[in-house]
Write an enzyme that holds these catalytic residues in place. Structure first.
Site, short mmCIF file in Angstrom:
data_model
loop_
_atom_site.label_atom_id
_atom_site.label_comp_id
_atom_site.label_asym_id
_atom_site.label_seq_id
_atom_site.Cartn_x
_atom_site.Cartn_y
_atom_site.Cartn_z
N ASP A 4 25.95 33.05 33.45
CA ASP A 4 26.75 31.90 33.88
C ASP A 4 26.40 30.68 33.02
OD1 ASP A 4 28.42 30.22 35.56
OD2 ASP A 4 28.18 31.74 37.12
N ASP A 44 36.34 31.32 32.83
CA ASP A 44 36.34 30.72 34.16
C ASP A 44 37.14 29.41 34.14
OD1 ASP A 44 35.72 30.59 36.83
OD2 ASP A 44 33.73 29.76 36.54
N GLU A 67 42.70 28.06 35.65
CA GLU A 67 43.96 27.80 36.37
C GLU A 67 44.89 26.84 35.61
OE1 GLU A 67 40.91 29.36 38.57
OE2 GLU A 67 40.87 27.29 37.89
N GLU A 93 41.35 24.48 36.18
CA GLU A 93 40.75 23.87 37.36
C GLU A 93 41.34 22.48 37.63
OE1 GLU A 93 37.46 23.29 40.33
OE2 GLU A 93 38.32 25.07 39.39
N ARG A 100 39.91 34.28 35.90
CA ARG A 100 40.17 33.84 37.25
C ARG A 100 41.62 33.43 37.46
NH1 ARG A 100 36.58 29.15 40.22
NH2 ARG A 100 38.19 27.76 39.45
N ASP A 147 36.45 31.96 44.63
CA ASP A 147 35.22 31.55 45.31
C ASP A 147 35.30 31.79 46.82
OD1 ASP A 147 34.29 30.76 42.84
OD2 ASP A 147 34.83 28.66 43.12
N HIS A 177 28.30 39.00 43.07
CA HIS A 177 28.15 37.70 42.41
C HIS A 177 28.17 36.62 43.47
CE1 HIS A 177 28.47 34.63 39.30
NE2 HIS A 177 29.49 34.09 39.96
#
Length: 798
Positions: free
Chosen positions: A300, A413, A416, A418, A464, A481, A540
């Site tokens: 990560d 990650d 979208e 975010e 994601r 999440d 995870h």
């Protein structure tokens, strides 16, 4: 004539399209039916006999032919076109499209059955934003395409949500956004896909990228609506004669998932996150010390910075914490452990790469061409313009450098994205035009980069967020999440089943749950036991509570180990499912109504599902659950995999729940493959294959195919399809195994055959009499076999 009369009758009672839309003329132009109306042009085109595309171009607009989703080329051969003074009709063996001239109306039929029709068709109206996206979709008006649907059909689709299997009655935002810590209901998540699937086995795909809404009859008026800020007024209607056929046709249109590397079906070591090379090494060593199989480790945020905030966008190894990163990756590779580092598309103004990103002009801009910057949780940031050739190349060069260091996959990650303010601009369009296709194009650049620079290596691309057709870029999606609670676990089957029907068959969850510091070993174990029958097995979580089994209590660790070992034993079956998906689009996780499409009760059921065709799985979703009600699909009898207790198809039983596993059953009468447990799939041997058969004299014949290859090479030159057939003939059980590969190393292992009432009189393999063991009490037959040529025939005299 009856159908036409009914159509005209319905048109007169208020179901016609916009009353101001008048038919003017039409022409058939190179297999495209062009219809001129008073307010615009319709273009209707067949892709094949089961897929039709309709586009409307209002007066004053130009048709945009560019689709981000569709890859199939239209083939309009084999259709009929009819016309009269009252109507036009396009007809294939499967589809009929009827256009009534006055009052104007377009209707879609499958083999004479009315599916849906345009109600008002295209129109504009005042924008009424959903509460969840009031600050995200900010427009005075929107463009709508409106349809009539029937009153009884169930509706699926719209991407990843937790709403119940039947999503009818909801108005859904099409604006990819994370839902941190969601549980039993989530109306808006990372994948919002403009697809509606009907229980009548048809699908409507709205082929337009900008943000908007899907309204699945929220006002209970039997109306379906697609609503967007602007863009293409294009949609495809897809039909199928079965659920599998429908998904085959949709993935034919938008592309199929390439076969992932075999190691991706193994166990992952993952958490948020490993702070140092020493910690990563200790973790992998502990997996080996505990003899728990593991195939990959995910790094990560801390691989590029010590702090959580302020370092995103460094995109280079933080040497203080990972001093010999390349050697660590190489050491892991030699052990059979793949390394996958996280990346995000955000370049913080405080990061090491900010100056370079500005100088090379690879960032999204404001209205005058300066880098567009804004604040979010991780700091003040810009975002990479992956639609710009230089931005795409710059980002790929980062991945190429990592691949040259030995890493084996990509984790993307926050895609979208975010946070992506509407004022940002990219070469592909404004933020709102490209918001929902950002993750899609991010996966595309990685996939194409591997094709160009590492053409023999299958990419692993964990993302994601995505869009219609993202599966063709090898995207491995996960459900975001989710809260680390029983409520969080409860919606995961629904998410995966829905996404599999929409082409994204590798949807899975952070096993054990991600968000929160909830230490609940029972929940953890149940989640991992469910994960055995998921496309990807990847525990995870936030690091408050360990996600890896090696750091849990002995009770949880031992049960998790059993689950992981079962996962590895199932590798021949699971890899064959992955291959089948790559060829046909069939999801790995399948709703029970795939098995019984006419059973109304199953259309909304998601507490159990099929893993492939032959495993029936009922996860445990409640704490201290003592019994589980299980429905057994009627077309087969089923056997519990641990107790070998038999259940009749079509029955509903209360099953006593045990700690060691979740209720899992296999189909009787077919061969089920398994293999030996290995520490990593690097040690997996294609030639080792055990086969189980739960004998059922009602199943007079069966056939299954299992797929084998080298496991990571994009070339399938050394691939093998093994066809296994059974037949009951005159008190004989006949089994044949046949390989299509001349390079096959053969197969060896053991047959386990259950439910034989008596000891067999004899067993012959290729006319050679064989030794065997028969347990009279358990009614179980066992014998060894060796397939050294391309074909083997087994005759068991009953």
């Amino acid at each position: 004539m009856k159908k036409l009369f009914l159509l005209l009758f319905l048109s007169t009672i208020g179901f016609a399209q916009n009353a101001n839309r008048k038919y003017i003329s039409h022409q058939l132009n190179e297999n495209v039916l062009e219809i001129k109306t008073s307010d615009g042009m319709y273009f209707i085109q067949l892709y094949n006999d089961k897929i039709v595309e309709t586009s409307f171009v209002p007066n004053g607009e130009k048709f945009n032919p560019n689709s981000h989703a569709v890859v199939l080329k239209p083939d309009s051969n084999g259709f009929e076109f009819k016309q009269s003074t009252d109507y036009l009709e396009i007809k294939t063996t499967e589809l009929e499209i009827q256009i009534v001239k006055s009052p104007f109306k377009i209707s879609y039929y499958k083999r004479g059955e009315l599916l849906l029709s345009e109600k008002l068709g295209y129109f504009k109206r005042k924008h009424e934003p959903l509460e969840k996206v009031k600050g995200n979709i900010v427009y005075d008006s929107t463009e709508v395409i409106q349809f009539n649907i029937n009153s009884t059909e169930k509706l699926y689709g719209g991407g990843a949500r937790v709403l119940g299997m039947n999503r009818r009655g909801n108005r859904l935002a099409l604006y990819n956004r994370a839902d941190y810590g969601y549980e039993t209901r989530s109306e808006l998540m990372n994948f919002t896909i403009p697809i509606v699937i009907s229980s009548q086995k048809y699908m409507v795909h709205f082929d337009n990228a900008p943000v908007g809404y899907l309204d699945l009859d929220s006002k209970k008026e039997n109306v379906l609506e697609y609503e967007t800020i602007f863009g293409r007024k294009t949609y495809q209607v897809i039909v199928g004669n079965s659920w599998e056929d429908l998904i085959y046709n949709y993935t034919e249109l938008t592309g199929r998932q390439p076969l992932p590397p075999r190691w991706a079906l193994g166990n992952f070591s993952s958490r948020f996150g490993y702070h140092s090379e020493a910690e990563a090494r200790r973790t992998i060593q502990k997996f080996q010390d505990e003899n728990i199989p593991v195939d990959a480790i995910i790094l990560d945020l801390y691989w590029f910075g010590k702090e959580l905030q302020g370092t995103m966008g460094n995109l280079e190894v933080y040497r203080d914490s990972f001093p010999t990163f390349e050697k660590m990756v190489d050491d892991f590779n030699k052990m059979g452990i793949k390394t996958i580092p996280i990346t995000e598309p955000f370049i913080l103004t405080t990061s090491k790469k900010w100056k370079e990103a500005v100088e090379k002009k690879i960032l999204a801009t404001d209205s005058v061409g300066n880098p567009f910057t804004y604040d979010f949780y991780f700091g003040n940031t810009g975002i990479i313009d992956i639609f710009k050739p230089s931005g795409k190349k710059w980002f790929w060069d980062i991945y190429k450098e990592l691949a040259d260091k030995g890493v084996s996959g990509v984790w993307g990650d926050l895609g979208e994205p975010e946070v992506f303010p509407a004022a940002a601009r990219t070469v592909g369009g404004t933020a709102d035009e490209v918001h929902n296709i950002y993750g899609h194009n991010w996966a595309k650049l990685v996939f194409e980069g591997y094709q160009n620079d590492f053409p023999t290596q299958r990419p692993f691309i964990l993302m994601r967020s995505g869009y219609s057709g993202s599966q063709r870029y090898g995207i491995i999606p996960w459900s975001g999440d989710v809260n680390r609670t029983w409520g969080g676990l409860s919606g995961q089957v629904e998410i995966s089943l829905q996404m599999g029907m929409q082409g994204l068959a590798y949807m899975h969850s952070d096993l054990g749950g991600f968000a929160g510091a909830n230490l609940d070993d029972e929940l953890y174990v149940r989640w991992l036991q469910y994960g055995v029958f998921n496309p990807i097995f990847r525990p995870h979580a936030q690091s408050d509570v360990a996600s890896e089994p090696i750091f849990r209590s002995d009770w949880a660790k031992n049960l998790a180990k059993q689950a992981i070992e079962l996962r590895y034993q199932m590798l021949p079956y699971n890899y064959s499912l992955a291959y089948e998906n790559s060829q046909s689009g069939k999801p790995l996780m399948r709703p029970l109504f795939f098995e019984e499409p006419e059973n109304e009760a199953l259309l909304t059921k998601s507490d159990g599902y099929l893993w492939g065709k032959d495993y029936l799985v009922y996860p445990i979703m409640e704490s201290n659950q003592a019994t589980k009600e299980v429905y057994f699909p009627k077309n087969s009898n089923w056997t519990e995999i641990n107790s070998t207790k038999k259940y009749s198809g079509g029955s509903t039983e209360k099953i006593n729940v045990v700690t060691s596993h979740i209720p899992t059953f296999v189909r009787n009468g077919v061969l089920i493959p398994s293999t030996k447990v290995v520490q990593t799939t690097q040690n997996y041997d294609n030639s080792n294959l055990d086969l189980r058969l739960y004998f059922d004299e009602k199943v007079t014949s069966s056939e299954r195919q299992f797929y084998f290859d080298e496991g990571n090479n994009s070339s399938e030159n050394n691939s093998e399809l093994l066809t296994c057939e059974t037949e009951i003939s005159k008190k004989e059980l006949l089994i044949s195994m046949e390989s299509n590969s001349l390079q096959s190393k053969g197969k060896n292992g053991k047959f386990h055959i259950f439910y034989l009432n008596k000891k067999p009189k004899s067993i012959f393999i290729n006319n050679k009499k064989m030794k065997f063991q028969f347990d009279k009490k358990s009614k179980k037959l066992e014998f060894d076999y060796l397939l050294s040529t391309n074909k083997m025939n087994i005759k068991i005299k009953l």
